[in-house]
Design an enzyme around this catalytic site. Structure first.
Site, PDB file in Angstrom:
ATOM      1  N   SER A  92       0.831  -1.451  -0.169  1.00 31.52           N
ATOM      2  CA  SER A  92      -0.305   0.123   0.161  1.00 31.52           C
ATOM      3  C   SER A  92       1.231   1.280   0.526  1.00 31.52           C
ATOM      4  CB  SER A  92      -0.569  -0.031   1.192  1.00 31.52           C
ATOM      5  OG  SER A  92      -0.026   0.142   2.065  1.00 31.52           O
TER       6      SER A  92
ATOM      7  N   HIS B 244      -5.169  -2.642  -3.021  1.00 31.78           N
ATOM      8  CA  HIS B 244      -5.000  -2.098  -3.682  1.00 31.78           C
ATOM      9  C   HIS B 244      -4.819  -2.705  -4.878  1.00 31.78           C
ATOM     10  CE1 HIS B 244      -3.962   1.378  -0.723  1.00 31.78           C
ATOM     11  NE2 HIS B 244      -3.325   0.366  -0.129  1.00 31.78           N
TER      12      HIS B 244
ATOM     13  N   LYS C 251     -11.345   1.110  -1.693  1.00 29.10           N
ATOM     14  CA  LYS C 251     -10.570   2.057  -2.281  1.00 29.10           C
ATOM     15  C   LYS C 251     -10.811   2.288  -3.999  1.00 29.10           C
ATOM     16  CE  LYS C 251      -7.938   1.094   0.944  1.00 29.10           C
ATOM     17  NZ  LYS C 251      -6.935   0.124   2.122  1.00 29.10           N
TER      18      LYS C 251
HETATM   19  C1  PLP Z   1      -6.979  -0.197   3.630  1.00 28.68           C
HETATM   20  C2  PLP Z   1      -6.539  -0.940   4.002  1.00 28.68           C
HETATM   21  C3  PLP Z   1      -6.614  -1.894   5.103  1.00 28.68           C
HETATM   22  C4  PLP Z   1      -8.568  -1.835   5.085  1.00 28.68           C
HETATM   23  O1  PLP Z   1      -9.691  -1.509   4.311  1.00 28.68           O
HETATM   24  P1  PLP Z   1     -10.833  -0.847   5.468  1.00 28.68           P
HETATM   25  O2  PLP Z   1     -11.848  -1.096   5.071  1.00 28.68           O
HETATM   26  O3  PLP Z   1     -10.411   1.043   4.706  1.00 28.68           O
HETATM   27  O4  PLP Z   1     -10.394  -0.820   6.817  1.00 28.68           O
HETATM   28  C5  PLP Z   1      -6.450  -3.784   5.020  1.00 28.68           C
HETATM   29  N1  PLP Z   1      -5.169  -3.660   4.274  1.00 28.68           N
HETATM   30  C6  PLP Z   1      -4.757  -2.966   3.412  1.00 28.68           C
HETATM   31  C7  PLP Z   1      -3.620  -3.347   2.271  1.00 28.68           C
HETATM   32  C8  PLP Z   1      -5.711  -1.561   2.724  1.00 28.68           C
HETATM   33  O5  PLP Z   1      -4.455  -0.415   2.113  1.00 28.68           O
END
Ligand code: PLP
Length: 394
Positions: free
Chosen positions: A177, A205, A237
């Site tokens: 990330s 991602h 995302k």
């Molecule tokens: C953003 C993210 C999460 C958390 O997800 P949310 O739904 O925002 O709580 C978990 N793992 C990765 C790699 C992330 O980038």
């Protein structure tokens, strides 16, 4: 005062690590309004530009007419709506898995899966750069916690060989990330099979952004449920909505519904959110041109930025970090860009290792080539430290 909170905050401030929210006054998109004005933004994870797509809002609105707003209860009590079920089966079909289960957030999904599968008799092997929620899930489980060097399979194998744990779980981000680079899933999968371990991939991602139908890094690298037993994806995302899911065998999903406390003891996501996520999934699958456009922007940005001598990290995804090193310097570069009307966040420790503060530029299919040119002009006008010797290592 018994807790010295103020001192802790002062220390953070002095180290250039103090963090604050800013307020958005407009929808997510290339141009955002904040309380400080209008900006061209390169800081969302809205990779396909769906967060403000009116079709998602329409689906949400329609669904509220039928289901109302809140789910009213946990999934296993009385809060599991038909539209949740429909979303779970669509996500399973799309990822090529037998079944899927929804979680309210990705953070909870990761905590829930790892702590449901492992306990003190077990071991979890995590890439050093894994997301905080994966690391926290590992700690919560009580399993022997081992971090291997970033993408270093020899280092991982050494640790696997030494382990006599009951269950061994290898856990990795698909796309990392804060760095934007990708795990090698087939290599990890062979190693897992050799050592009688399971492989879990967090593709927060990669989903929506990668693969022929947007099904993520597994699709791009041609690995299946047979290789990646546990696949986790987030909906906040690339999907542009909110929530998360885990996909895998029917057995795994039945198990999680019975043992994952972060699934059991929380209110189900609003049913209308599941409805808009179904619409989002349809767009992800049927509008590959969004991914094509995003990829072209990524390639264009990299070519131009590298030609300008900017210290890009080794990523071919929508996450394009510029390595700065020092936290204060990253912050001041981010502030200068902001003065030029461009939002790019400085990512500092503890989110990334000390000495690897960076600008985390994220591109979206909602950007145009002209937006990228504005970003390049902004970066070009600044004195960004450029240490080519460290180009490919953060
Ligand atoms: C953003 C993210 C999460 C958390 O997800 P949310 O739904 O925002 O709580 C978990 N793992 C990765 C790699 C992330 O980038």
């Amino acid at each position: 005062m018994p807790f010295n909170l103020a001192d802790d905050l002062t220390q953070r401030r002095e180290a250039g690590l103090y963090r604050q929210t800013k307020q958005l006054r407009s929808a997510q998109g290339p141009n955002v309004e904040t309380e400080e004005g209008s900006f061209l933004a390169f800081c969302s994870n809205d990779y396909l530009g769906l967060a403000a797509d009116p079709r998602l809002a329409d689906a949400f609105h329609q669904a509220t007419k039928q289901y109302g707003f809140g789910a009213g209860a946990a999934h296993l009590v009385n809060g599991h709506f038909e539209v949740h079920e429909a979303l779970e089966s669509e996500l399973a079909r799309w990822t090529g898995r037998e079944a899927a289960v929804l979680f309210s957030t990705g953070y909870m999904a990761n905590m829930g899966v790892i702590s449901a599968l492992l306990d003190k008799q077990d071991a979890v092997f995590q890439d050093k750069w894994n997301h905080a929620s994966l690391l926290d899930g590992g700690l919560l489980s009580g399993a022997r916690f081992q971090r291997y060097l970033h993408k270093d399979l020899d280092n991982l194998e050494t640790k696997l060989l030494r382990s006599d744990a009951r269950r061994k779980l290898i856990v990795t981000d698909g796309v990392f990330s804060m760095d934007g680079d990708k795990a090698n899933l087939s290599a990890l999968s062979s190693l897992a099979k050799q050592h009688d371990a399971w492989l879990m991939v967090d593709d927060a991602h990669g989903m929506a952004a990668l693969g022929e139908t947007g099904a993520g890094l597994c699709e791009e690298q041609g690995v299946t449920q047979n290789d990646v037993a546990i696949l986790m994806g987030t909906l906040g995302k690339g999907f542009g909505t909110a929530g998360a899911f885990v996909a895998g065998s029917q057995l795994l999903i039945d198990y999680l519904k019975n043992f994952a406390r972060q699934y059991i003891y929380t209110t189900a996501m609003p049913p209308a959110l599941a409805a808009s996520t179904l619409t989002s999934l349809k767009i992800i699958e049927t509008e590959p041109e969004r991914r094509d456009h995003l990829n072209r922007l990524v390639m264009y940005f990299r070519k131009e930025a590298l030609a300008m001598g900017i210290n890009l990290m080794d990523s071919d995804t929508a996450i394009q970090p510029v390595l700065i090193g020092d936290a204060e310097q990253a912050l001041s570069i981010s502030a200068s860009l902001k003065q030029k009307g461009i939002l790019v966040p400085a990512i500092r420790p503890p989110t990334v290792p000390a000495g690897t503060a960076r600008l985390r530029i994220t591109l979206s299919a909602s950007h145009t080539v002209d937006h990228i040119n504005q970003l390049l002009d902004g970066l070009g006008a600044l004195r960004i430290p450029n240490d080519n010797a460290s180009k490919e290592t953060p």
